[in-house]
Structure formats: C-alpha cells, structure tokens
Design a protein around this motif. Structure first.
Motif, mmCIF file in Angstrom:
data_model
loop_
_atom_site.group_PDB
_atom_site.id
_atom_site.type_symbol
_atom_site.label_atom_id
_atom_site.label_comp_id
_atom_site.label_asym_id
_atom_site.label_seq_id
_atom_site.Cartn_x
_atom_site.Cartn_y
_atom_site.Cartn_z
ATOM 1 N N ILE A 74 -30.960 -41.095 -2.049
ATOM 2 C CA ILE A 74 -29.532 -41.279 -1.172
ATOM 3 C C ILE A 74 -30.252 -38.967 -0.404
ATOM 4 O O ILE A 74 -30.166 -39.168 0.465
ATOM 5 C CB ILE A 74 -28.213 -40.729 -1.373
ATOM 6 C CG1 ILE A 74 -28.413 -42.825 -1.339
ATOM 7 C CG2 ILE A 74 -27.576 -40.733 -0.492
ATOM 8 C CD1 ILE A 74 -26.468 -42.834 -1.771
ATOM 9 N N GLU A 75 -29.970 -38.521 -1.626
ATOM 10 C CA GLU A 75 -30.395 -37.510 -1.265
ATOM 11 C C GLU A 75 -31.607 -37.023 -0.781
ATOM 12 O O GLU A 75 -31.514 -36.097 -0.143
ATOM 13 C CB GLU A 75 -30.710 -36.658 -2.555
ATOM 14 C CG GLU A 75 -29.188 -35.925 -3.621
ATOM 15 C CD GLU A 75 -29.531 -36.425 -4.899
ATOM 16 O OE1 GLU A 75 -30.235 -35.848 -5.709
ATOM 17 O OE2 GLU A 75 -28.209 -35.320 -5.776
ATOM 18 N N LYS A 76 -33.054 -37.447 -0.966
ATOM 19 C CA LYS A 76 -34.123 -37.502 -0.505
ATOM 20 C C LYS A 76 -33.927 -37.596 1.097
ATOM 21 O O LYS A 76 -34.830 -37.176 1.868
ATOM 22 C CB LYS A 76 -35.512 -38.637 -1.346
ATOM 23 C CG LYS A 76 -35.384 -37.681 -2.833
ATOM 24 C CD LYS A 76 -36.482 -38.729 -3.145
ATOM 25 C CE LYS A 76 -37.291 -37.423 -4.148
ATOM 26 N NZ LYS A 76 -38.006 -38.970 -4.858
ATOM 27 N N TYR A 77 -33.241 -39.559 1.193
ATOM 28 C CA TYR A 77 -32.929 -39.491 2.836
ATOM 29 C C TYR A 77 -32.296 -38.430 3.407
ATOM 30 O O TYR A 77 -32.321 -38.175 4.297
ATOM 31 C CB TYR A 77 -32.765 -41.014 2.407
ATOM 32 C CG TYR A 77 -32.040 -41.636 3.757
ATOM 33 C CD1 TYR A 77 -32.516 -42.503 4.025
ATOM 34 C CD2 TYR A 77 -29.943 -42.042 4.105
ATOM 35 C CE1 TYR A 77 -32.364 -43.059 5.111
ATOM 36 C CE2 TYR A 77 -30.086 -42.015 4.919
ATOM 37 C CZ TYR A 77 -31.459 -43.033 5.321
ATOM 38 O OH TYR A 77 -30.833 -43.722 6.836
ATOM 39 N N ASN A 78 -30.649 -37.830 2.744
ATOM 40 C CA ASN A 78 -30.366 -37.090 3.333
ATOM 41 C C ASN A 78 -31.308 -35.922 4.420
ATOM 42 O O ASN A 78 -30.998 -35.108 5.277
ATOM 43 C CB ASN A 78 -28.703 -36.973 2.770
ATOM 44 C CG ASN A 78 -28.214 -37.693 2.803
ATOM 45 O OD1 ASN A 78 -28.285 -38.708 4.024
ATOM 46 N ND2 ASN A 78 -26.797 -38.068 1.724
ATOM 47 N N ASP A 79 -31.751 -35.259 2.587
ATOM 48 C CA ASP A 79 -32.608 -34.561 2.599
ATOM 49 C C ASP A 79 -33.502 -34.315 4.587
ATOM 50 O O ASP A 79 -33.924 -33.723 5.259
ATOM 51 C CB ASP A 79 -33.678 -33.779 2.292
ATOM 52 C CG ASP A 79 -32.715 -33.165 1.068
ATOM 53 O OD1 ASP A 79 -31.442 -32.590 1.017
ATOM 54 O OD2 ASP A 79 -33.226 -33.117 -0.121
ATOM 55 N N PHE A 80 -33.862 -35.571 4.503
ATOM 56 C CA PHE A 80 -34.971 -35.904 5.662
ATOM 57 C C PHE A 80 -34.210 -36.006 6.981
ATOM 58 O O PHE A 80 -34.527 -35.138 7.949
ATOM 59 C CB PHE A 80 -35.843 -36.833 5.130
ATOM 60 C CG PHE A 80 -36.774 -37.446 6.749
ATOM 61 C CD1 PHE A 80 -38.010 -36.788 6.160
ATOM 62 C CD2 PHE A 80 -36.729 -39.100 7.655
ATOM 63 C CE1 PHE A 80 -38.891 -37.299 7.943
ATOM 64 C CE2 PHE A 80 -37.607 -39.144 8.081
ATOM 65 C CZ PHE A 80 -38.972 -38.221 8.213
ATOM 66 N N TYR A 81 -32.695 -36.719 6.872
ATOM 67 C CA TYR A 81 -32.270 -37.080 8.123
ATOM 68 C C TYR A 81 -31.418 -35.203 8.311
ATOM 69 O O TYR A 81 -31.853 -35.219 9.833
ATOM 70 C CB TYR A 81 -31.250 -37.481 7.975
ATOM 71 C CG TYR A 81 -31.709 -39.342 8.498
ATOM 72 C CD1 TYR A 81 -31.892 -39.808 9.872
ATOM 73 C CD2 TYR A 81 -32.641 -40.293 8.058
ATOM 74 C CE1 TYR A 81 -32.283 -40.677 10.019
ATOM 75 C CE2 TYR A 81 -33.297 -41.215 7.675
ATOM 76 C CZ TYR A 81 -33.374 -41.344 9.367
ATOM 77 O OH TYR A 81 -33.875 -42.863 9.504
ATOM 78 N N ASN A 82 -31.463 -34.262 7.753
ATOM 79 C CA ASN A 82 -31.219 -33.653 7.643
ATOM 80 C C ASN A 82 -32.215 -32.230 8.903
ATOM 81 O O ASN A 82 -31.621 -31.832 9.399
ATOM 82 C CB ASN A 82 -30.958 -31.935 6.594
ATOM 83 C CG ASN A 82 -29.130 -33.275 5.772
ATOM 84 O OD1 ASN A 82 -28.264 -33.822 6.721
ATOM 85 N ND2 ASN A 82 -29.294 -32.818 4.789
ATOM 86 N N ALA A 83 -33.281 -33.219 8.306
ATOM 87 C CA ALA A 83 -34.753 -31.871 8.979
ATOM 88 C C ALA A 83 -34.816 -32.396 10.809
ATOM 89 O O ALA A 83 -34.614 -32.369 11.402
ATOM 90 C CB ALA A 83 -35.844 -31.924 8.581
ATOM 91 N N LEU A 84 -34.418 -34.231 10.387
ATOM 92 C CA LEU A 84 -34.406 -35.147 11.726
ATOM 93 C C LEU A 84 -33.254 -34.346 12.522
ATOM 94 O O LEU A 84 -33.487 -34.194 13.904
ATOM 95 C CB LEU A 84 -34.748 -35.994 11.629
ATOM 96 C CG LEU A 84 -34.754 -37.110 12.629
ATOM 97 C CD1 LEU A 84 -37.087 -36.883 13.081
ATOM 98 C CD2 LEU A 84 -34.949 -38.355 12.067
ATOM 99 N N ASP A 85 -31.768 -34.008 12.583
ATOM 100 C CA ASP A 85 -31.225 -33.980 12.996
ATOM 101 C C ASP A 85 -31.209 -32.611 13.468
ATOM 102 O O ASP A 85 -29.381 -32.156 13.758
ATOM 103 C CB ASP A 85 -30.031 -34.688 12.339
ATOM 104 C CG ASP A 85 -30.253 -35.956 12.736
ATOM 105 O OD1 ASP A 85 -31.262 -36.706 13.034
ATOM 106 O OD2 ASP A 85 -29.215 -36.716 11.309
ATOM 107 N N LYS A 86 -31.421 -31.500 13.433
ATOM 108 C CA LYS A 86 -30.864 -30.318 13.803
ATOM 109 C C LYS A 86 -31.741 -30.280 15.152
ATOM 110 O O LYS A 86 -31.838 -31.011 16.345
ATOM 111 C CB LYS A 86 -32.534 -29.325 13.503
ATOM 112 C CG LYS A 86 -32.635 -29.320 12.084
ATOM 113 C CD LYS A 86 -33.559 -27.717 11.265
ATOM 114 C CE LYS A 86 -34.205 -28.230 11.583
ATOM 115 N NZ LYS A 86 -35.660 -27.674 11.367
ATOM 116 N N LYS A 87 -30.484 -28.960 15.966
ATOM 117 C CA LYS A 87 -30.278 -29.100 17.282
ATOM 118 C C LYS A 87 -31.767 -28.379 18.104
ATOM 119 O O LYS A 87 -32.600 -28.498 17.796
ATOM 120 C CB LYS A 87 -28.823 -27.590 17.473
ATOM 121 C CG LYS A 87 -28.983 -27.569 19.359
ATOM 122 C CD LYS A 87 -28.515 -26.238 19.151
ATOM 123 C CE LYS A 87 -28.477 -25.988 19.989
ATOM 124 N NZ LYS A 87 -27.237 -24.324 20.954
#
Length: 211
Positions: A74-87
């Motif tokens: 989940i941590e790795k998944y979230n790190d990737f999606y946080n980068a993907l979902d930037k403004k």
C-alpha cells in the motif's frame, strides 16, 4: 525487447512499480461522429467527411508491485499515485529499443484502479487507466537549452514543452520560445488540430510528425 515506462521522465521502477502489459498505446483514438443527414426519401445517409476529429483515448497499463506485506504494498502504491495525481497533467513516456512515444495524460477513473494483493506470492497488482484528452500531436526532440517554434495556425493549439510547462498559441504570435532550467533531452509536443497549421518551423527536429 525491453520496454521502459516513465512518469515525468522517472522510470516506473523507481516507484517500485513494474509493467506486465499495456493496451491502446499505439492504437489510434476513435473518430468522432461527423454531421450527417438521413433523408427519408434517399438510400443510406449523407455525411460530411471533409473534417475528421478524434475522441480522447484511454490507455491501460497492467502494473504490479513486489512487497513482503500488504502495508508495504500500500505504501509503494500510494507513493506512485501521489506522484501521478499532482496538479496538472503528467507526461507518460514509453521506450522500446529505438522507439520512443510521448503522451500527456491524467488519471480520472478511480473505480478502475483497484489494488489486489497476493500474499502467497508477495505481489500487488493493479490496472492503471490514464486519459489522453488530446490524442493528436506532433512530437519534437530537443537537445537545445532553448527551444524555439515558429507556428501559424487557424486554431488555438497547445505547446507542451516536455518539462511540465505548456502554453496556448495565439493568432497574434508566431514565434514561441522556451528555456529549460536543466540540460538534457526534452520532448516538446504540439497538441490539437494539426491540420490547422499553415506554417511550422523549429530548431528541434521532429520525432513524430503526427501520432
């Protein structure tokens, strides 16, 4: 053949994300329905085919993460999606040998991005669905510190400079220039109705004239 996927020029594997398959990367976007007239006293129908425009397209990438625990996954998944979902939109790059393709994309359909963790094999899998809202583009390859584009168009286009910045063209402006903050290779893209371009020139060579 090794295929490398990059998000804003950072390899997916730097986020501990790997790709098993993808679809719609090289497929043409579907064509919008043209205006048509269906006369009751004529066979078939009359349709205007003088202009052809495309719908946005969805790119699907099958991804997986190696993780010893669900928490780690989940941590790795979230790190990737946080980068993907930037403004703003993201630059997706796909490299296969000497082939390189560029896409300006964003994520929208959250329901399709489900993470499934296989405890027995210590791997998490998910489908990444990305929207390319402007699927017709001209791609350049710039090795210059400053890229210059001379462009005349009957319509407003978008110039994405390949470093996260973009601007709209204007009928009142013919020359557009962008200086990069770092040295390297960048891939500017002209997005929109390329058929509306009447004049085009650049100090960056064309990688793909139309894709």
């Amino acid at each position: 053949m090794i295929v490398i996927y990059l998000l804003d020029n950072i390899p997916f594997k730097n986020y501990n994300v790997y790709v098993s398959d993808s679809s719609n990367l090289f497929d043409k976007a579907t064509v919008k329905e043209n205006q048509k007239k269906d006369w009751s006293d004529e066979h078939g129908y009359d349709i205007d085919l003088q202009s052809r425009y495309h719908n946005s397209k969805t790119i699907t990438i099958d991804c997986f993460i190696y993780a010893k625990t669900l928490k780690e996954c989940i941590e790795k998944y979230n790190d990737f999606y946080n980068a993907l979902d930037k403004k703003g939109s993201r630059r997706l790059s796909v490299i296969a040998d000497d082939l390189r393709m560029e896409y300006q994309v964003f994520r929208q359909d959250t329901a399709e991005n489900k993470l499934n963790y296989d405890d027995a094999n210590a791997v998490g899998a998910f489908k990444l669905k990305l929207i390319e809202n402007m699927p017709v583009k001209r791609i350049l390859k710039s090795t210059q510190k400053t890229t210059t584009i001379t462009l005349k168009s009957k319509k407003v286009l978008v110039i994405n400079w390949g470093d996260g910045t973009e601007e709209y063209t204007s009928p009142a402006i013919e020359t557009y220039s962008h200086t990069y903050l770092t040295t390297g290779i960048f891939y500017p893209m002209i997005l929109g109705d390329l058929d509306a371009i009447t004049t085009f020139n650049s100090n960056a060579p064309i990688l793909w004239n139309r894709f």
